[in-house]
Design an enzyme around this catalytic site. Structure first.
Site, PDB file in Angstrom:
ATOM      1  N   THR A  40     -23.222  76.073 -38.330  1.00 30.07           N
ATOM      2  CA  THR A  40     -23.005  75.135 -37.229  1.00 30.07           C
ATOM      3  C   THR A  40     -22.578  75.859 -35.963  1.00 30.07           C
ATOM      4  O   THR A  40     -22.869  75.438 -34.853  1.00 30.07           O
ATOM      5  CB  THR A  40     -21.912  74.123 -37.641  1.00 30.07           C
ATOM      6  OG1 THR A  40     -22.421  73.381 -38.728  1.00 30.07           O
ATOM      7  CG2 THR A  40     -21.551  73.171 -36.516  1.00 30.07           C
ATOM      8  N   TYR A  53     -27.403  67.532 -35.773  1.00 33.74           N
ATOM      9  CA  TYR A  53     -27.697  68.830 -35.170  1.00 33.74           C
ATOM     10  C   TYR A  53     -28.379  69.702 -36.198  1.00 33.74           C
ATOM     11  O   TYR A  53     -28.406  69.383 -37.387  1.00 33.74           O
ATOM     12  CB  TYR A  53     -26.408  69.505 -34.668  1.00 33.74           C
ATOM     13  CG  TYR A  53     -25.496  69.918 -35.797  1.00 33.74           C
ATOM     14  CD1 TYR A  53     -24.616  69.015 -36.373  1.00 33.74           C
ATOM     15  CD2 TYR A  53     -25.554  71.209 -36.315  1.00 33.74           C
ATOM     16  CE1 TYR A  53     -23.807  69.384 -37.430  1.00 33.74           C
ATOM     17  CE2 TYR A  53     -24.743  71.586 -37.375  1.00 33.74           C
ATOM     18  CZ  TYR A  53     -23.877  70.676 -37.925  1.00 33.74           C
ATOM     19  OH  TYR A  53     -23.086  71.036 -38.974  1.00 33.74           O
ATOM     20  N   THR A 118     -19.825  76.845 -42.393  1.00 30.96           N
ATOM     21  CA  THR A 118     -18.567  76.580 -43.106  1.00 30.96           C
ATOM     22  C   THR A 118     -18.780  76.093 -44.538  1.00 30.96           C
ATOM     23  O   THR A 118     -17.866  76.168 -45.350  1.00 30.96           O
ATOM     24  CB  THR A 118     -17.714  75.533 -42.349  1.00 30.96           C
ATOM     25  OG1 THR A 118     -18.451  74.315 -42.271  1.00 30.96           O
ATOM     26  CG2 THR A 118     -17.356  76.023 -40.961  1.00 30.96           C
ATOM     27  N   ASP A 119     -19.987  75.602 -44.856  1.00 27.59           N
ATOM     28  CA  ASP A 119     -20.193  74.975 -46.174  1.00 27.59           C
ATOM     29  C   ASP A 119     -19.906  75.921 -47.339  1.00 27.59           C
ATOM     30  O   ASP A 119     -19.329  75.518 -48.345  1.00 27.59           O
ATOM     31  CB  ASP A 119     -21.633  74.445 -46.297  1.00 27.59           C
ATOM     32  CG  ASP A 119     -21.852  73.191 -45.455  1.00 27.59           C
ATOM     33  OD1 ASP A 119     -20.863  72.640 -44.938  1.00 27.59           O
ATOM     34  OD2 ASP A 119     -23.017  72.772 -45.321  1.00 27.59           O
ATOM     35  N   LYS A 191     -12.563  74.764 -48.225  1.00 30.35           N
ATOM     36  CA  LYS A 191     -12.931  73.789 -47.195  1.00 30.35           C
ATOM     37  C   LYS A 191     -12.432  72.446 -47.696  1.00 30.35           C
ATOM     38  O   LYS A 191     -12.804  72.011 -48.785  1.00 30.35           O
ATOM     39  CB  LYS A 191     -14.452  73.792 -46.990  1.00 30.35           C
ATOM     40  CG  LYS A 191     -14.905  72.874 -45.867  1.00 30.35           C
ATOM     41  CD  LYS A 191     -16.386  73.024 -45.530  1.00 30.35           C
ATOM     42  CE  LYS A 191     -16.734  72.085 -44.383  1.00 30.35           C
ATOM     43  NZ  LYS A 191     -18.126  72.175 -43.951  1.00 30.35           N
ATOM     44  N   GLU A 313      -4.055  73.380 -73.419  1.00 31.98           N
ATOM     45  CA  GLU A 313      -4.566  72.495 -74.469  1.00 31.98           C
ATOM     46  C   GLU A 313      -5.746  73.131 -75.191  1.00 31.98           C
ATOM     47  O   GLU A 313      -6.228  72.607 -76.185  1.00 31.98           O
ATOM     48  CB  GLU A 313      -4.997  71.157 -73.857  1.00 31.98           C
ATOM     49  CG  GLU A 313      -3.826  70.269 -73.468  1.00 31.98           C
ATOM     50  CD  GLU A 313      -4.290  68.921 -72.940  1.00 31.98           C
ATOM     51  OE1 GLU A 313      -4.888  68.147 -73.711  1.00 31.98           O
ATOM     52  OE2 GLU A 313      -4.056  68.664 -71.738  1.00 31.98           O
TER      53      GLU A 313
END
Ligand code: ASP
Length: 356
Positions: A40, A53, A118-119, A191, A313
């Site tokens: 981005t 975008y 950023t993903d 994120k 567990e």
């Protein structure tokens, strides 16, 4: 006559001092390479106010023209490594990026800033944290708003990243992300919000510091192994072992484990419930994957904070599983891919998950 000669001398001296100071300033500036990969931060919207975008639409030179101020604090050199939305980030770009970063840090680079979507920024940051062989600063930076938006966050983030990259106190901190005035460690990066400019956090350990008035202020540092203390080396690798992530939830069945076995994956990371727990079906299928097919299984959790601890567990030793401790499923996948370049032994993999 004497006075005029003196004025001339003083003037000459002043000129010389100015030239020396300009030259030494230029010399004192550190060389920072900006490697662009898309995202981005290099995105272009149809208008300045709408949400839609295209990520990875503008070049690194166009991107940097929005922050001419970085040239005052560093000698900037730019390279375009890729130009993709980071949802499409892949092993090939990771390997290319890691090798290029190592090359440049061995040559004239004092620091590297990587622009990235950023993903999947947290995955790339962690991959580099484990494969960069230098203690010089390597900083990832992105933005949540495209370059064409009102109040685009990219230019400020890039300035802060370069300012952090040239600061002597940034040496030896491992790979970091600088966004929203925060310095975040790659060993605990997440994120946490789909839209907010403050999306990145270190949810377990807290940020390494902040950037204030164009200067980093560090308040903690990582105790995990990274960069020069990492045992992983991708210099001679052209591909990475395939590792998939499988989620547990109410009624989760063996469906995706069976598919992973069929696809001959080398490792599976689970995003379990709670402390990495799994439905009985899933757990049984994973046990078979380990015992019958030699697939490495690492238990992680879909919960954002807290460790996935061993022997809670689930008896990991009995099943041949390793537990991820503070690594979430995405970082666990990165670490398991690198671990599998060295070993298939679950105990050795467990050691790595305790140390990284
Ligand atoms: N899809 C974009 C990317 O990761 C989102 C962003 O950069 O914020 O490349």
């Amino acid at each position: 006559m004497i006075m005029r000669t003196n004025i001339k001398r003083v003037f000459g001296l002043l000129m010389m001092m100015m030239v020396i100071s300009i030259a030494s300033n230029a010399q004192a500036k550190k060389t920072v390479y900006i490697l662009a990969t898309g995202g981005t931060i290099a995105g272009q919207g149809a208008t300045e106010v709408t949400a839609g975008y295209k990520a990875g639409a503008i070049t690194v030179d166009e991107l940097l023209s929005a922050v001419p101020e970085i040239k005052d604090i560093a000698n900037i050199k730019a390279e375009q490594v890729a130009n993709i939305g980071s949802q499409d980030m892949n092993d090939q770009v990771w390997l290319k990026l890691s090798k290029r970063v190592n090359e440049l840090l061995n040559q004239d680079a004092d620091a590297i800033v990587i622009t990235h979507g950023t993903d999947t920024q947290e995955e790339t940051a962690y991959f580099l944290n484990l494969t960069v062989k230098s203690d010089k600063p390597v900083i990832l930076v992105g933005s949540m708003r495209p370059s064409t938006a009102i109040s685009a966050d990219g230019p400020r983030n890039i300035y802060n990243a370069v300012a952090t990259a040239v600061a002597p106190e940034s040496v030896g901190k491992g790979v970091t992300v600088v966004m929203d005035d925060k310095i975040l460690g790659a060993d605990d990066l997440a994120k946490t919000n789909t839209l907010s400019v403050g999306t990145f956090q270190n949810p377990n350990y807290g940020p390494l510091g902040i950037v204030y008035n164009g200067k980093p202020i560090y308040t903690r540092q990582s105790l995990k192994r990274h960069t020069i203390n990492s045992e992983f080396d991708v210099t001679n690798l052209s591909e990475l072992p395939r590792v998939e992530i499988i989620l547990s939830y109410s009624n989760a069945t063996s469906l995706f484990v069976d598919a992973a076995v069929k696809a001959h994956v080398k490792g599976i990371v689970t995003a379990g419930v709670g402390n990495g727990n799994l439905t009985t079906d899933l757990q049984n299928a994973l046990e078979k994957a380990v015992k019958n097919h030699g697939i490495a299984v690492v238990r992680s959790s879909r919960i954002m904070t807290g460790p996935t601890a061993q022997w809670d567990e689930i008896n990991d030793d009995q099943l041949g599983f390793s537990a991820s401790w503070f690594n979430n499923p995405y970082r666990s996948r990165v670490l398991l891919m690198l671990a599998l370049t060295k070993t298939k032994d679950y105990k050795e993999i467990q050691r790595m998950f305790s140390e990284y």
